[in-house]
Design an enzyme around this catalytic site. Structure first.
Site, PDB file in Angstrom:
ATOM      1  N   TRP A 199     -10.838  -3.169  -0.808  1.00 59.46           N
ATOM      2  CA  TRP A 199     -10.333  -4.501  -1.164  1.00 59.46           C
ATOM      3  C   TRP A 199      -8.966  -4.817  -0.556  1.00 59.46           C
ATOM      4  O   TRP A 199      -8.356  -5.821  -0.901  1.00 59.46           O
ATOM      5  CB  TRP A 199     -10.245  -4.642  -2.691  1.00 59.46           C
ATOM      6  CG  TRP A 199     -11.559  -4.469  -3.384  1.00 59.46           C
ATOM      7  CD1 TRP A 199     -12.514  -5.444  -3.577  1.00 59.46           C
ATOM      8  CD2 TRP A 199     -12.089  -3.269  -3.967  1.00 59.46           C
ATOM      9  NE1 TRP A 199     -13.585  -4.909  -4.241  1.00 59.46           N
ATOM     10  CE2 TRP A 199     -13.359  -3.579  -4.500  1.00 59.46           C
ATOM     11  CE3 TRP A 199     -11.627  -1.966  -4.089  1.00 59.46           C
ATOM     12  CZ2 TRP A 199     -14.165  -2.638  -5.149  1.00 59.46           C
ATOM     13  CZ3 TRP A 199     -12.425  -1.017  -4.728  1.00 59.46           C
ATOM     14  CH2 TRP A 199     -13.678  -1.358  -5.258  1.00 59.46           C
ATOM     15  N   ASP A 200      -8.465  -3.963   0.293  1.00 58.33           N
ATOM     16  CA  ASP A 200      -7.129  -4.174   0.866  1.00 58.33           C
ATOM     17  C   ASP A 200      -6.063  -4.223  -0.229  1.00 58.33           C
ATOM     18  O   ASP A 200      -5.131  -5.022  -0.163  1.00 58.33           O
ATOM     19  CB  ASP A 200      -7.086  -5.469   1.717  1.00 58.33           C
ATOM     20  CG  ASP A 200      -5.848  -5.542   2.610  1.00 58.33           C
ATOM     21  OD1 ASP A 200      -5.107  -4.542   2.682  1.00 58.33           O
ATOM     22  OD2 ASP A 200      -5.615  -6.588   3.226  1.00 58.33           O
ATOM     23  N   TYR A 201      -6.211  -3.367  -1.226  1.00 58.93           N
ATOM     24  CA  TYR A 201      -5.208  -3.303  -2.285  1.00 58.93           C
ATOM     25  C   TYR A 201      -4.079  -2.337  -1.907  1.00 58.93           C
ATOM     26  O   TYR A 201      -3.769  -1.394  -2.642  1.00 58.93           O
ATOM     27  CB  TYR A 201      -5.852  -2.902  -3.616  1.00 58.93           C
ATOM     28  CG  TYR A 201      -6.575  -4.032  -4.326  1.00 58.93           C
ATOM     29  CD1 TYR A 201      -6.104  -5.340  -4.286  1.00 58.93           C
ATOM     30  CD2 TYR A 201      -7.724  -3.787  -5.067  1.00 58.93           C
ATOM     31  CE1 TYR A 201      -6.761  -6.368  -4.958  1.00 58.93           C
ATOM     32  CE2 TYR A 201      -8.389  -4.808  -5.749  1.00 58.93           C
ATOM     33  CZ  TYR A 201      -7.899  -6.097  -5.681  1.00 58.93           C
ATOM     34  OH  TYR A 201      -8.540  -7.102  -6.360  1.00 58.93           O
ATOM     35  N   ASP A 202      -3.481  -2.569  -0.733  1.00 55.92           N
ATOM     36  CA  ASP A 202      -2.298  -1.797  -0.347  1.00 55.92           C
ATOM     37  C   ASP A 202      -1.271  -1.833  -1.464  1.00 55.92           C
ATOM     38  O   ASP A 202      -1.118  -2.860  -2.125  1.00 55.92           O
ATOM     39  CB  ASP A 202      -1.596  -2.464   0.858  1.00 55.92           C
ATOM     40  CG  ASP A 202      -2.420  -2.442   2.113  1.00 55.92           C
ATOM     41  OD1 ASP A 202      -3.435  -1.743   2.148  1.00 55.92           O
ATOM     42  OD2 ASP A 202      -2.022  -3.139   3.060  1.00 55.92           O
TER      43      ASP A 202
END
Lengths: 102, 681
Positions: B348-351
């Site tokens: 989810w691109d939860y950097d």
């Protein structure tokens, strides 16, 4: 009556999209309101006062539905109430013309 | 250099097994060889204090963004008047148009404000007049701009060995878009000759093919025990074969590599990769700001995700272990001490976008970790053990793309989360029933099983919260006296869809190393994700394709005060007015709180004020920390997507924010550094 054509076009759009939403399992409001708005447009084109009563009923239903769905969240009412109320005012402004013609 | 490569080769030949097995093998320490790290790191060095100065990006060394200053109070804040405006002169030209998001926060030390511009021009100005002391332009080319031209801040270093008046006794260090560390004399702006090559260290070394814009530093390096620690932004979504996310420490005096932490080959590449090899490609990167505990000698790095965000089956075990984790590294050795993963097998691109904050929590030295998912964790600084309760979400939907890769369960903070309830159809929005209806149809057509719905290709899926947070790089502020966390946050979904490779090829989606021109599109809007079977299309903020209006009802962002003791919400309110928003991009001018997307954090002062810009209404405001009420606000000439600061000079307290705009947030671009102060008595 330009307003009649506008109501018919908007109503047809809402009815078509509303039907799609019903088929997707979503809210029935748009389909119903769309048909009512399209009918209002037809009646306006026929220059019948019934248009005003029909739209008044639609608008009242819209208010009731909007508060039922989102309560008193004013930002949430922007798409639900602003345009329908604008149309109501336009239709009410047509009453003198409709009376002359009936 | 040669000597270290020799050591690395020795290690490689003595370590057993193929590279993949490096995880488990402990290569013998080279006996009798002093590594650079041992040679350069010292004991704890004295830390600068926040107050009259703002010596660190996050205010103090703990990154609390809390200032002990109290001359500006809730009672007199309305009297603030402009003190000065300084213009950096750095405005986008040529292909940089539409790619500016400077996000700049100055430091204030002594009489000077020290900063970098969007394109890494280092600048010193007078803290009371705004007069320029010096500037140094390292000449960063436009092609180096990754996703945006950004330089969040600089790092200040006092050479403990230097005498008064020596060249570079105090130095300003930045990481640049074209992947260099640049050190100049804080007094004159002259490059420090003893640092790397005439004041420059090339970070492209040992990363493989040099592709401008693919690897860029946008955050100030973290200083710990005389070591500058930096990661970099690796442009998301291009290809699995991307530059490494290696984290490296450099001697602040000489610029020598002290150590490298390559999460996929930590021992082998500790002092750089063997001759002819590069740091492990495609590994999770660290693009935001770290924080350090000088006493422990630990540096805390919030990791992002692997190079390809929305497909994970090709990732290695090491990537899955460390991605989207807060990693504590021992800065004296470059070894990992502990890590805490906030999401497993992230698709989810939860950097982790926020700088973490060091606090004392119920008697324990702790670290506060905000996340894009909205979860706030408090961990033991020494061990990484959670001090606040962590829950597990179980029975999560697996989707059809890679059900074996999607994690069965995920951690969530049971102590505090900024995340809101899942979206419902009635949350759809617009300016009329027609566009609202279109959004409702989109809602019904998408895959959505609430939080952490996995990616899909047959239909779009709704990701809520989106990749902007929750908490992003603006981080949180902590009033350590009152025991209050002030967190501004985004409340926006993304509407995404995977694109099968064949279709992506037809669309001509190519990675950065195969195209000449990029247009600064929002992250993920047609990213190729080469190497994986799917490209990705992200509709960031889920905007209606006809009107540009968001598909979900406001608020899109808020600010919240949280009791640091209990995790309870003290107040929570929308942040940002509707004055600049409207259908078809027409500003409505409505001065009503709607809650806009926001980027950039807050400053809290001892007098009980919260200063924040961040929102897309271009206002800079002071909020009462006790009530959440806005006490003062001023219109900025451009977007205020940057963390403000406060400082004191000549006995007067100033507040400052840069108004430089943000391409992704769609606020006007500018180059202003603006200060306010109270009228003289």
């Amino acid at each position: 009556m330009v307003l009649g054509s506008i109501c018919l076009a908007l109503g047809a759009t809402l009815a078509a999209g509303g039907l799609w939403l019903i088929l997707l399992g979503g809210s029935w409001y748009y389909g119903i309101a769309g048909v009512a708005l399209a009918l209002t447009g037809v009646l306006l084109l026929q220059q019948r006062t019934l248009a005003v009563w029909l739209y008044l009923a639609t608008w009242t239903g819209t208010i009731a539905w909007a508060f039922w769905e989102v309560g008193a969240d004013w930002w949430a009412h922007v798409p639900r109430l602003v345009a329908p109320t604008l149309i109501l005012l336009l239709i009410l402004s047509c009453i003198p013309a409709l009376r002359r013609n009936s | 250099m040669f000597r270290r490569n020799l050591i690395a080769v020795t290690i490689l030949t003595t370590a057993a097994g193929p590279l993949a097995a490096q995880q488990d093998t402990q290569p013998p320490e080279p006996a009798g060889e002093e590594t650079a790290a041992q040679a350069t790191t010292s004991g704890p060095q004295p830390q600068m204090q926040v107050g009259a100065d703002w010596p660190y990006y996050g205010g103090d060394a703990n990154a609390t963004r809390f200032s002990p200053l109290d001359k500006i109070t809730p009672e007199n804040v309305a009297n603030l008047e402009p003190a000065f405006t300084y213009e950096t002169g750095d405005m986008p030209e040529g292909q940089a148009e539409g790619m500016y998001s400077p996000e700049t926060t100055p430091l204030k030390i002594g009489n000077d404000l020290l900063m970098c511009s969007a394109m890494n021009v280092l600048i010193s100005i007078d803290a009371t007049s705004g007069e320029e002391n010096w500037r140094f332009d390292p000449g960063v080319p436009n092609e180096a701009i990754p996703y945006g031209a950004t330089c969040r801040g600089v790092t200040y270093y006092i050479d403990p060995e230097a005498g008064e008046g020596d060249a570079c006794a105090t130095r300003v260090i930045q990481g640049t878009l074209d992947a260099k560390l640049v050190a100049v004399d804080a007094a004159t702006g002259t490059p420090c000759e003893d640092f790397g090559e005439n004041g420059t260290v090339d970070l492209w070394k040992d990363l493989g093919e040099r592709v401008p814009g693919w690897y860029a530093v946008t955050a100030p390096p973290t200083l710990v025990r005389g070591i500058l620690v930096t990661g970099a932004q690796v442009l998301d979504g291009q290809a699995e074969d991307a530059p490494s996310g290696v984290i490296r420490g450099y001697d602040a005096i000489s610029g020598e590599l002290a150590w490298a932490w390559d999460l996929a080959a930590p021992d082998q590449n500790r002092n750089g990769p063997p001759e002819g090899e590069v740091y492990t490609r495609g590994t999770p990167n660290m693009w935001t700001t770290g924080v350090a505990d000088e006493e422990l000698g630990y540096v805390y790095m919030p990791m992002g995700n692997s190079a390809v965000d929305y497909y994970g089956s090709n990732r290695t075990q090491a990537e899955n272990e460390y991605a989207t984790s807060l990693v504590a590294l021992d800065a004296t050795t470059g070894e990992e001490v502990w890590h805490f993963q906030t999401i497993r097998n992230d698709v989810w691109d939860y950097d982790l976008g926020s700088q973490s904050t060091l606090i004392e929590w119920q008697g324990t030295p702790a670290i506060l970790l905000p996340t894009k998912q909205g979860d706030i964790y408090i961990l033991d600084r020494a061990t990484g053990e959670p001090l606040t309760p962590v829950d597990e979400l179980t029975d999560l939907p697996k989707g059809e793309i890679e059900p074996d890769y999607i994690a069965d369960s995920q951690p969530v903070s049971a102590w505090h989360t900024l995340r809101k309830d899942p979206l419902e159809e009635k949350d759809m929005w617009g300016f009329s029933p027609i566009d609202q209806l279109w959004c409702r149809i989109q809602y019904r057509r998408a895959n959505y099983d609430g939080y952490l719905t996995p990616p899909s290709a047959d239909r779009p899926w709704i990701q809520y919260p989106g990749y902007n947070g929750g908490s992003d790089w603006g981080s949180v502020a902590v009033d350590t006296e009152r025991g209050i966390i002030v967190a501004n946050y985004n409340d926006i979904p993304n509407y995404n869809q995977l694109i099968p490779r064949e279709q992506a090829d037809e669309m001509g989606l190519l990675p950065i190393n195969e195209v000449d021109q990029r247009a600064g599109a929002p992250e993920g809007a047609g990213d190729p994700q080469l190497g994986s079977p799917y490209a990705i299309n992200v509709n960031a903020g889920w905007r209606n394709d006809v009107t540009g209006m968001p598909c979900t009802r406001p608020p899109y962002g808020g600010i919240r005060a949280i009791d640091l003791e209990t995790g309870e919400t003290l107040w929570d309110r929308p942040l940002g007015t509707a004055r600049r928003n409207g259908p078809f991009g027409i500003p409505s001018m409505l001065p009503l709180d709607i809650g806009t997307p926001n980027n950039g954090g807050a400053v809290v002062t001892a007098s009980g004020l919260v200063f924040i810009a961040a929102a897309t209404d271009n206002l800079f405001s002071a909020i009462d920390i006790e009530t959440g009420e806005t006490l003062w606000s001023v219109k900025l000439p451009a977007g205020g997507q940057a963390n403000p600061i406060t400082y004191e000079a000549n006995g007067r307290q100033y507040v400052m924010v840069t108004a430089m705009g943000h391409h992704f947030m769609e606020t006007p671009v500018g180059d202003e550094v603006m200060a306010w102060t109270l009228p003289e008595d």
